[in-house]
Design an enzyme around this catalytic site. Structure first.
Site, short mmCIF file in Angstrom:
data_model
loop_
_atom_site.label_atom_id
_atom_site.label_comp_id
_atom_site.label_asym_id
_atom_site.label_seq_id
_atom_site.Cartn_x
_atom_site.Cartn_y
_atom_site.Cartn_z
N LEU A 1 7.01 0.60 -1.73
CA LEU A 1 6.22 0.54 -2.96
C LEU A 1 6.72 1.57 -3.98
CD1 LEU A 1 3.84 -0.78 -4.38
CD2 LEU A 1 2.35 0.95 -3.41
N SER B 1 0.82 -1.20 0.00
CA SER B 1 0.00 0.00 0.00
C SER B 1 0.86 1.26 0.00
CB SER B 1 -0.94 -0.03 1.21
OG SER B 1 -0.66 1.02 2.11
N LYS B 2 0.41 2.24 -0.77
CA LYS B 2 1.15 3.48 -0.93
C LYS B 2 1.32 4.17 0.43
CE LYS B 2 0.72 7.69 -3.66
NZ LYS B 2 -0.01 8.37 -4.72
N ARG B 3 0.28 4.08 1.24
CA ARG B 3 0.28 4.77 2.53
C ARG B 3 1.19 4.08 3.54
NH1 ARG B 3 -3.20 4.42 6.57
NH2 ARG B 3 -4.41 2.85 5.44
N LYS B 4 1.11 2.74 3.55
CA LYS B 4 1.84 2.03 4.61
C LYS B 4 3.25 1.59 4.24
CE LYS B 4 -2.34 -0.26 6.21
NZ LYS B 4 -2.95 -1.53 5.96
#
Ligand code: GLU
Length: 547
Positions: free
Chosen positions: A301, A294-297
Site C-alpha cells: 500500500l 490495509s496499511k497494517r497488513k
C-alpha cells in the site's frame, strides 16, 4: 445576542476584509474547460497507492484540459506531522513521472495561490469564522471531551445518530451571559457551525465518478475551528479549494459521508461548489476474500514499497491506468507504441466501486515493460536504483559499465533469438547479477553425481577451456568431456539407450553450470564463462570440486 461583540471577543485580532481575499486570489485565467486539481495529503510521511491513484487522475485531467495540478499540505493536525514528509510526497510522485505545477515546496512562478501549507493560512480561516459568528452562523462550544463522550454513549444506546446536533447541541443555545461567564472562567472552546440543515431534506448531487447520488442534508454542528485556533479538515477544505480556485476535487470515497457538511459550508460561505469525484477504494483478494488494502497488513500500500523494491515507475503507472480507466487496456492494444500521455483520460470512466489491485498483474506489466528497454536503458534504471538502495558492492559492480552491459544483454536475451522477461524489478534483478562477481558469488553446490565424477568433469573441462572459443567450439569441448567420462555426447544416443551411459551431455553441462554459477539454471553458460574470463572460470571450476 450581540454577535458582532461575540465575534470580536472570540477572534480579537484585526483581519483583512473578506473581499480582500477574493482580490488576493482571483479566478484563474485559464481556457474554458481547464480543470484545476490538487493533491492534498497530510504530512504523515506515509504516502500510499491511493494517493498515487488519485494523483494520476488529477494530473491527467489537469494536463489534458490545459489546467493546473497543485500540491497543498493539510497540516492542521500537528500530531500527525513527520519531518521530511512533504519532500517525500514530491519525490515519490516525481518517481512516477508526476509533477506539480505549483504548490508547497514547488519552485514555480505560478505559486500565486499560497501559502500551500494550511497552518500558514490561519488568517483566512479565522476571518471567515469571525464572519460566520457575526452572522449568527457559528458559535463557541465549551463541551469537554468527557461530556461529548457521554452524549455519544447515550446516542449509541438509544440507537440514534451520533454527533452534535439538535437537542444534543448543548452550547448552541447558550445565553450571552453563559458564554461570557465560561470565557471569563478561561474555559477552552471550539467554534461550531450553527447548522441550518434538516435531515428531512435530500440533496441530489452529481459526483463525477460515482454519478448521481442522493445525500441527506447536514444538521450536525460540526467543529470548524479547533481550540488551538486551527480549522478542521471540513472548514479548511471549503476555504482552500475556493481560494485556490480548485474546479475538481478528487478524493477518496471515505469523504463521501462528509459531503453534506461540505455542501452546507460552501453554501453558508457563499462560495461556488467545485465538482467532486470520489474515488473507490483499492482492494485486494486475500485468501479468496476481497478486502480493502490495509496499511497494517499490506506493505504494497505504501508508495515507498515500489521505490525500494525497484519497480519500474512506468509499469506501476501503466498498471494503475488499467484500473483507473476501463478503456485504457483497449487503447493500449490499439496503440502499442504510443506514450501514456496520449491516452485521453476521462474521469467518467473511472471505476465506481472497489478497484482490484493485483501485484501479480503488476509484475506481468512490469516484466513486459522492462523487456522494451535497451541494454543501456536497463543499465540506467538498475544503476539509479543501486545508487539509492544497493549495497557498496552493488555500486562497485555498476561502476564497470562494459561488463554490466554484457551481463544485461545476456540476462535479457538482447540480440538473441528471444527477448527474455526475467527482470520484474530492480531489487531482484540486481541480485540476479551477484554470481558474476566474486565478492557476491555465494554458490550452493548441489550436484547430482558423486565426487569422483564431478571432480573428473570439472578438471577435464578446466584443462580445455579457452575463452576465445565460439559457442560451437565450446560445446564441442563439453561433448568431448562428456564422452571421456562415460556420458552420452548426443542427446539422441542417450535417449535411445540410456542404460549405456552414466548420463548425458546435459548432465555434464549442469555440473559445469553449478560450479561456475552456483545454480543449476542460468542463461547461456558459454557466454557467462566469456564474461568471467578464463582465469575466473577456471578458478570456479576448481573451487567447485567436491571434497
Ligand atoms: N488531507 C485529506 C486526506 O489526506 C485530503 C482529502 C482531500 O483530498 O480533500 O485524506
Amino acid at each position: 445576542m450581540n454577535t458582532e461583540k461575540l465575534a470580536n471577543t472570540l477572534i480579537p485580532e484585526e483581519l483583512p476584509a473578506l473581499e480582500e481575499f477574493e482580490k488576493m486570489y482571483p479566478e484563474r485565467q485559464l481556457k474554458k474547460g481547464a480543470e484545476v486539481t490538487r493533491l492534498a495529503p497530510s504530512p504523515t510521511g506515509f504516502i500510499h497507492l491511493g494517493n498515487l491513484y488519485s494523483a494520476l487522475a488529477d494530473e491527467r485531467i489537469a494536463h489534458t484540459t490545459g489546467g493546473i495540478f497543485y500540491l497543498r499540505i493539510e497540516d492542521t493536525d500537528l500530531k500527525r506531522k513527520v519531518d521530511g514528509a512533504v519532500e517525500s510526497v514530491i519525490r515519490s510522485l516525481r518517481y512516477f513521472g508526476l509533477n506539480f505545477d505549483e504548490g508547497a515546496e514547488i519552485d514555480s512562478p505560478l505559486n500565486a495561490y499560497g501559502p500551500y501549507y494550511q497552518r500558514q493560512r490561519a488568517p483566512i480561516y479565522r476571518a471567515y469564522v469571525k464572519d460566520l459568528i457575526k452572522r449568527g452562523l457559528a458559535y463557541p462550544c465549551f463541551c469537554t471531551e468527557e461530556e461529548l463522550n457521554e452524549v455519544r454513549a447515550k446516542q449509541t444506546e438509544n440507537k440514534e445518530i451520533t454527533g452534535y446536533y439538535g437537542k444534543y447541541a448543548k452550547c448552541r443555545n447558550l445565553t450571552e451571559e453563559e458564554i461570557y461567564r465560561n470565557l471569563s472562567e478561561g474555559k477552552p472552546f471550539v467554534i461550531r457551525l450553527k447548522s441550518q440543515g434538516n435531515t428531512q431534506n435530500k440533496i441530489t448531487f452529481r459526483d463525477r465518478i460515482k454519478g448521481e447520488i442522493t445525500v441527506t442534508e447536514n444538521d450536525q454542528d460540526v467543529v470548524i475551528l479547533k481550540s488551538d485556533g486551527i480549522p478542521t479538515y471540513h472548514f479548511a477544505h471549503a476555504i482552500d479549494d475556493h481560494f485556490m480556485r480548485t474546479t475538481l476535487v478528487i478524493r477518496g470515497e471515505e469523504w463521501l459521508s462528509s459531503l453534506p457538511i461540505h455542501l452546507e459550508l460552501f453554501k453558508v460561505l457563499g462560495f461556488k461548489l467545485p465538482a467532486y469525484g470520489h474515488t473507490c477504494s483499492l482492494m485486494k483478494v486475500d485468501n479468496g476474500v476481497k478486502r480493502k488494502l490495509s496499511k497494517r497488513k499490506d506493505p504494497e500500500l505504501s508508495l515507498d514499497y515500489y521505490r525500494k523494491a525497484g519497480y519500474y515507475p512506468k509499469a506501476v503507472v501503466k498498471y494503475l491506468m488499467t484500473i483507473l480507466n476501463s478503456n485504457f487496456e483497449e487503447w493500449e492494444r490499439k496503440n502499442p507504441s504510443a506514450d501514456i500521455s496520449e491516452f485521453k483520460f476521462t474521469i467518467e470512466k473511472m471505476g465506481k466501486s472497489g478497484a482490484l489491485f493485483d501485484l501479480d498483474k503488476l509484475n506481468d506489466v512490469s516484466r513486459n515493460e522492462l523487456a522494451t528497454l535497451t541494454a543501456e536503458q536497463t543499465y540506467d534504471f538498475l544503476r539509479t536504483w543501486t545508487d539509492e538502495f544497493g549495497t557498496d558492492a552493488d555500486r562497485a559492480h555498476f561502476a564497470d559499465k562494459d561488463t554490466l552491459i554484457k551481463i544485461i544483454n545476456l540476462i535479457c536475451g538482447i540480440g538473441g533469438k528471444k527477448r527474455r522477461k526475467d527482470i520484474v524489478r530492480a531489487e531482484s534483478a540486481v541480485r540476479m547479477l551477484d554470481y558474476f562477481f566474486d565478492d557476491t558469488f555465494r554458490p550452493e553446490y548441489s550436484y547430482r553425481f558423486d565426487a569422483q565424477t564431478v571432480n573428473g568433469i570439472l578438471d577435464s573441462f578446466a584443462e580445455v577451456y579457452d575463452e576465445s572459443d565460439d559457442n560451437q567450439t565450446w560445446f564441442a569441448k563439453v561433448k568431448e568431456v562428456a564422452a571421456n567420462h562415460g556420458f552420452a555426447a548426443e542427446m539422441s544416443a542417450y535417449k535411445a539407450n540410456p542404460e549405456n551411459f552414466r548420463g548425458s551431455v546435459s548432465d555434464v553441462a549442469e555440473i559445469l553450470r553449478i560450479a561456475v554459477t552456483g545454480m543449476s539454471n542460468s542463461p547461456d553458460l558459454c557466454t557467462i564463462m566469456g564474461i568471467l574470463g578464463k582465469e575466473r572460470t577456471v578458478a570456479r571450476l576448481k573451487a567447485g570440486r567436491m571434497c
